[in-house]
Design an enzyme around this catalytic site. Structure first.
Site, PDB file in Angstrom:
ATOM      1  N   LYS A 194       0.827  -1.207   0.000  1.00 34.87           N
ATOM      2  CA  LYS A 194       0.000   0.000   0.000  1.00 34.87           C
ATOM      3  C   LYS A 194       0.862   1.258   0.000  1.00 34.87           C
ATOM      4  CE  LYS A 194      -4.442  -1.648   1.703  1.00 34.87           C
ATOM      5  NZ  LYS A 194      -5.487  -1.528   2.731  1.00 34.87           N
TER       6      LYS A 194
ATOM      7  N   LYS B 288      -7.313 -13.409  -9.088  1.00 33.36           N
ATOM      8  CA  LYS B 288      -8.485 -13.374  -8.217  1.00 33.36           C
ATOM      9  C   LYS B 288      -9.458 -12.264  -8.645  1.00 33.36           C
ATOM     10  CE  LYS B 288      -8.714 -11.651  -3.702  1.00 33.36           C
ATOM     11  NZ  LYS B 288      -8.466 -11.575  -2.273  1.00 33.36           N
TER      12      LYS B 288
ATOM     13  N   LYS C 232     -12.488  -6.138  -6.509  1.00 29.03           N
ATOM     14  CA  LYS C 232     -13.211  -4.912  -6.860  1.00 29.03           C
ATOM     15  C   LYS C 232     -12.258  -3.820  -7.324  1.00 29.03           C
ATOM     16  CE  LYS C 232     -13.735  -4.152  -1.926  1.00 29.03           C
ATOM     17  NZ  LYS C 232     -14.603  -4.642  -0.900  1.00 29.03           N
TER      18      LYS C 232
END
Ligand code: AMP
Ligand code: TRP
Length: 335
Positions: free
Chosen positions: A117, A199, A202
């Site tokens: 991140k 995978k 979203k």
């Protein structure tokens, strides 16, 4: 919850960062409902974790209520379980501070989510992003949870939670339960419709890659029709047929049919028929949940009643634990 204390306690949290995908639903949320009979379940919308990356405040509020209503619509039953909003229960932040004083800088620096991140948001490598796993440990330890359903990406955080709990126990005496990961017996991994080796997520930039659980029937069918498959024309579960395998997994998850039955059903038929059937089955399966969701999200007063009651239960339960922690570390009793 007191009368059932022989049952193990499950804690899980989910971030309110947008509508859930079919992957979240099949791999996680849908399995939360059936756990409620066997375990004491505490579920939480973790809005405090969400702000470790920049959020639009108006959107965050909407997303948190949406996540809350979706979880209820997916089968969380407030007669059996607690479903609350993290920021409403102050013990999480309180315990997080104490645990952060029992966590090493080096441990947090090794967390792969932090590294990922910080690379993704180089202009906002904030302290909250760094201490994110400590807040997650506080979520879990404030209830002395036995089991935590998490995906593989969160396993490292759960291991750190155990390390923190163990260190606390060594310093202050046995107190925290060491939580175990809970891998549900069913709960397949759903892959992207566009790149079936990845995978379904979203955050995928291609909207056709991912079915959202609030998508309408036409959208779901369109996305299934565009799903990437292979150059054969045989509905068969086999190595190298990632796209078809994924569609078969989805079809099986929503209809309960096994792979052999699906192969028989589509024998001699083309991928077009199969994709249409998958789209229709997904849409039909999601429809009752979507209808319940629509009613819930339109009734803000009812939602408020639900979370207010759960917030209070969560606070009462976790306060007992956090009060004992305060004593153990040597804080003077407040009253
Ligand atoms: P995330 O949206 O990645 O924060 O994940 C929330 C929960 O949904 C975790 O328990 C994940 O393991 C699960 N999950 C997310 N994506 C998928 C997927 N494509 N297939 C199965 N489970 C998933
Ligand atoms: N970090 C988890 C995720 O992104 C969400 C989470 C926060 C959580 N607190 C938790 C999960 C406690 C399980 C238990 O998926």
């Amino acid at each position: 919850m007191a009368e059932q204390e022989t049952k193990k306690l499950i804690f899980s949290g989910i971030q309110p960062t947008g509508t859930f995908t079919l992957g979240n639903y099949i791999g996680a949320i849908r399995n939360w409902g059936p756990l409620q009979d066997e375990y004491r379940c505490v579920y939480c919308v973790v809005d405090m974790h969400a702000i470790t990356v920049r959020q639009d405040p108006v959107k965050l509020r909407q997303n948190s209520l949406q996540a809350y209503a979706l979880l209820l619509a997916c089968g969380i039953d407030l007669e059996k379980s607690i479903l609350f909003i993290q920021s409403h229960v102050r013990t999480h932040a309180e315990l997080s501070w104490i645990l952060s004083c029992n966590t090493q800088f080096g441990e947090l620096s090794r967390m792969t989510q932090f590294k990922d991140k910080s690379q993704k948001h180089p202009d906002d490598v904030n302290a909250g992003l760094f201490t994110y796993p400590v807040l997650m440990a506080a979520d879990i330890l404030a209830y002395n949870a036995d089991l935590v359903p998490v995906g593989v990406d969160q396993k490292q955080h759960l291991e750190l939670t155990r390390d923190i709990a163990q260190r606390f126990n060594q310093r202050y005496g046995e107190f925290f339960t060491l939580p175990e990961p809970y891998i549900p017996p069913v709960g397949a991994k759903i892959m992207s419709l566009q790149e079936p080796t990845k995978k379904m997520s979203k955050s995928d930039t291609n909207p056709n890659a991912c079915i959202l659980i609030l998508d309408d029937k036409d959208t779901i069918i369109r996305k299934c029709k565009r799903a990437v498959t292979d150059s054969e024309a045989e509905v068969r579960y086999a190595e190298g047929k990632d796209g078809i395998n994924n569609l078969m997994t989805i079809y099986s998850s929503v209809t309960g049919k096994d792979f052999a039955a699906i192969e028989r059903e589509f024998e001699g038929k083309g991928y077009g028929d199969f994709k249409l059937a998958v789209g229709e089955a997904v849409a039909d399966h999601l429809r009752p949940m979507q209808e319940t969701y629509a009613k819930l999200i339109a009734d803000k007063a009812y939602l408020k009643e639900c979370y207010t009651a759960s917030d209070a239960k969560a606070l009462a339960y976790s306060s007992r634990i956090v009060r004992k922690v305060y004593r153990k570390v040597g804080f003077v009793d407040a009253n």
